[in-house]
Design a protein around this motif. Structure first.
Motif, PDB file in Angstrom:
ATOM      1  N   ARG A 126       0.842  -1.194   0.000  1.00  0.00           N
ATOM      2  CA  ARG A 126       0.000   0.000   0.000  1.00  0.00           C
ATOM      3  C   ARG A 126       0.878   1.244   0.000  1.00  0.00           C
ATOM      4  NH1 ARG A 126      -4.289  -2.355   4.501  1.00  0.00           N
ATOM      5  NH2 ARG A 126      -4.795  -4.272   3.333  1.00  0.00           N
ATOM      6  N   ARG A 127       0.263   2.412   0.102  1.00  0.00           N
ATOM      7  CA  ARG A 127       0.982   3.691   0.087  1.00  0.00           C
ATOM      8  C   ARG A 127       1.940   3.787  -1.103  1.00  0.00           C
ATOM      9  NH1 ARG A 127       3.097   3.957   6.357  1.00  0.00           N
ATOM     10  NH2 ARG A 127       1.137   3.379   7.367  1.00  0.00           N
ATOM     11  N   ARG A 128       1.591   3.172  -2.215  1.00  0.00           N
ATOM     12  CA  ARG A 128       2.419   3.169  -3.429  1.00  0.00           C
ATOM     13  C   ARG A 128       3.793   2.551  -3.188  1.00  0.00           C
ATOM     14  NH1 ARG A 128       1.033   9.074  -6.195  1.00  0.00           N
ATOM     15  NH2 ARG A 128      -1.232   8.788  -6.234  1.00  0.00           N
ATOM     16  N   GLU A 129       3.834   1.575  -2.291  1.00  0.00           N
ATOM     17  CA  GLU A 129       5.088   0.879  -1.999  1.00  0.00           C
ATOM     18  C   GLU A 129       4.889  -0.630  -2.162  1.00  0.00           C
ATOM     19  OE1 GLU A 129       7.372   3.757   1.168  1.00  0.00           O
ATOM     20  OE2 GLU A 129       5.882   2.355   1.965  1.00  0.00           O
ATOM     21  N   VAL A 130       6.006  -1.349  -2.174  1.00  0.00           N
ATOM     22  CA  VAL A 130       5.958  -2.812  -2.253  1.00  0.00           C
ATOM     23  C   VAL A 130       6.834  -3.406  -1.160  1.00  0.00           C
ATOM     24  CG1 VAL A 130       5.494  -2.887  -4.724  1.00  0.00           C
ATOM     25  CG2 VAL A 130       7.876  -2.914  -3.939  1.00  0.00           C
ATOM     26  N   TYR A 131       6.413  -4.568  -0.671  1.00  0.00           N
ATOM     27  CA  TYR A 131       7.309  -5.411   0.109  1.00  0.00           C
ATOM     28  C   TYR A 131       8.110  -6.236  -0.898  1.00  0.00           C
ATOM     29  CZ  TYR A 131       4.136  -4.423   4.008  1.00  0.00           C
ATOM     30  OH  TYR A 131       3.371  -3.800   4.965  1.00  0.00           O
ATOM     31  N   TRP A 132       9.399  -6.418  -0.644  1.00  0.00           N
ATOM     32  CA  TRP A 132      10.209  -7.130  -1.631  1.00  0.00           C
ATOM     33  C   TRP A 132      11.333  -7.919  -0.961  1.00  0.00           C
ATOM     34  CZ3 TRP A 132      15.432  -6.257  -1.893  1.00  0.00           C
ATOM     35  CH2 TRP A 132      15.906  -5.100  -1.270  1.00  0.00           C
ATOM     36  N   ALA A 133      11.785  -8.921  -1.673  1.00  0.00           N
ATOM     37  CA  ALA A 133      12.992  -9.660  -1.301  1.00  0.00           C
ATOM     38  C   ALA A 133      13.552 -10.267  -2.579  1.00  0.00           C
ATOM     39  CB  ALA A 133      12.688 -10.755  -0.279  1.00  0.00           C
ATOM     40  N   ARG A 134      14.855 -10.510  -2.594  1.00  0.00           N
ATOM     41  CA  ARG A 134      15.497 -11.117  -3.765  1.00  0.00           C
ATOM     42  C   ARG A 134      15.998 -12.511  -3.410  1.00  0.00           C
ATOM     43  NH1 ARG A 134      20.023  -9.099  -5.889  1.00  0.00           N
ATOM     44  NH2 ARG A 134      20.578  -7.790  -4.113  1.00  0.00           N
ATOM     45  N   VAL A 163      10.719  -2.751   2.555  1.00  0.00           N
ATOM     46  CA  VAL A 163       9.587  -2.044   1.952  1.00  0.00           C
ATOM     47  C   VAL A 163      10.121  -0.760   1.330  1.00  0.00           C
ATOM     48  CG1 VAL A 163       8.988  -0.923   4.159  1.00  0.00           C
ATOM     49  CG2 VAL A 163       7.283  -1.082   2.333  1.00  0.00           C
ATOM     50  N   ASN A 164       9.736  -0.530   0.062  1.00  0.00           N
ATOM     51  CA  ASN A 164      10.183   0.658  -0.671  1.00  0.00           C
ATOM     52  C   ASN A 164       9.174   0.997  -1.754  1.00  0.00           C
ATOM     53  OD1 ASN A 164      13.090  -0.843  -0.108  1.00  0.00           O
ATOM     54  ND2 ASN A 164      13.253   1.384   0.009  1.00  0.00           N
ATOM     55  N   ALA A 165       9.278   2.210  -2.273  1.00  0.00           N
ATOM     56  CA  ALA A 165       8.618   2.517  -3.528  1.00  0.00           C
ATOM     57  C   ALA A 165       9.250   1.644  -4.609  1.00  0.00           C
ATOM     58  CB  ALA A 165       8.779   3.989  -3.863  1.00  0.00           C
ATOM     59  N   ALA A 166       8.462   1.247  -5.592  1.00  0.00           N
ATOM     60  CA  ALA A 166       8.978   0.346  -6.624  1.00  0.00           C
ATOM     61  C   ALA A 166      10.230   0.903  -7.286  1.00  0.00           C
ATOM     62  CB  ALA A 166       7.892   0.082  -7.668  1.00  0.00           C
ATOM     63  N   ALA A 167      10.275   2.210  -7.500  1.00  0.00           N
ATOM     64  CA  ALA A 167      11.427   2.822  -8.166  1.00  0.00           C
ATOM     65  C   ALA A 167      12.700   2.728  -7.337  1.00  0.00           C
ATOM     66  CB  ALA A 167      11.123   4.280  -8.485  1.00  0.00           C
TER      67      ALA A 167
END
Length: 208
Positions: free
Chosen positions: A119-127, A139-143
């Motif tokens: 939400r809030r134009r962000e994503v949870y991510w891991a590589r 958690v970060n903005a996609a960019a």
């Protein structure tokens, strides 16, 4: 020796409950999934009951519970983890928590980015490299996500933000949750939710 495991995840819009037999391999006996970001509390218990019924397994036959610990929103994670803990306590069986992104990445090959809605134009991510986490979760903005991957998996509207080939896994599955457990013989660690940021609710100034 095989184990019967209840797998639960509420870290994404998918309310997932499944029954898995773990022996020489991971065998899905039944799974119930409701995709609705507002239905975690309403659908989790019915999905668990339906999965047990479909699998022909009584709750008392379960050997363990596995639950996704996020990252995810506060309310969703609280529902899943509290339910998992309650089942474990009532049945006297261990409860193991895993990173929900790990469950999506299970079985992927090469360098893969997994993203879900924060939400809030962000994503949870891991590589991941060959299904093993090498960076995150965060958690970060996609960019602002350091991509460094050859493909992306996770929620469709957020994988579309990355100029990468998209893989099939979208939400944590029951088999993915079970396969993400690193060690079945050790004592389970305490369940720790991966919120990655503070809840939206804030105490009022008058409460000080």
């Amino acid at each position: 020796m095989s184990r019967l495991i209840l797998a639960i995840d509420t870290a994404t819009p998918a309310v997932t409950a499944g029954v898995v037999r773990l022996g020489d391999d991971v065998e899905l006996l039944a799974e119930q999934v409701t995709v609705d970001p507002r239905a975690h509390a309403e659908r989790l218990t019915p999905n668990i009951v339906a999965a047990l019924d479909d699998a022909g397994v009584a709750a008392g036959e379960l050997d363990a519970v596995v639950v996704g610990c996020g990252p995810g929103p506060f309310t969703g994670l609280r529902v899943g983890m509290a339910t998992a803990a309650a089942f474990g306590h009532a049945l006297g069986i261990p409860v193991r928590g895993v990173c929900s992104l790990d469950a999506i990445a299970v079985g992927t090959a090469g360098d893969v980015l997994v993203v879900t809605d924060a939400r809030r134009r962000e994503v949870y991510w891991a590589r991941y490299r060959d299904g093993v986490r090498i960076d995150g979760p965060a958690v970060n903005a996609a960019a602002d996500v350091p991509v460094g991957a050859a493909a992306v998996a996770g929620s469709p509207e957020h994988t579309a933000l990355f100029d990468l080939p998209r893989l099939a896994p979208v939400y944590p599955s029951a088999t993915g949750l079970v396969a993400a457990v690193a060690d079945w013989d050790s004592e389970p660690e305490p369940l720790v939710p991966l919120y990655l940021r503070r809840p939206d609710a804030k105490p009022s100034a008058g409460a000080r």
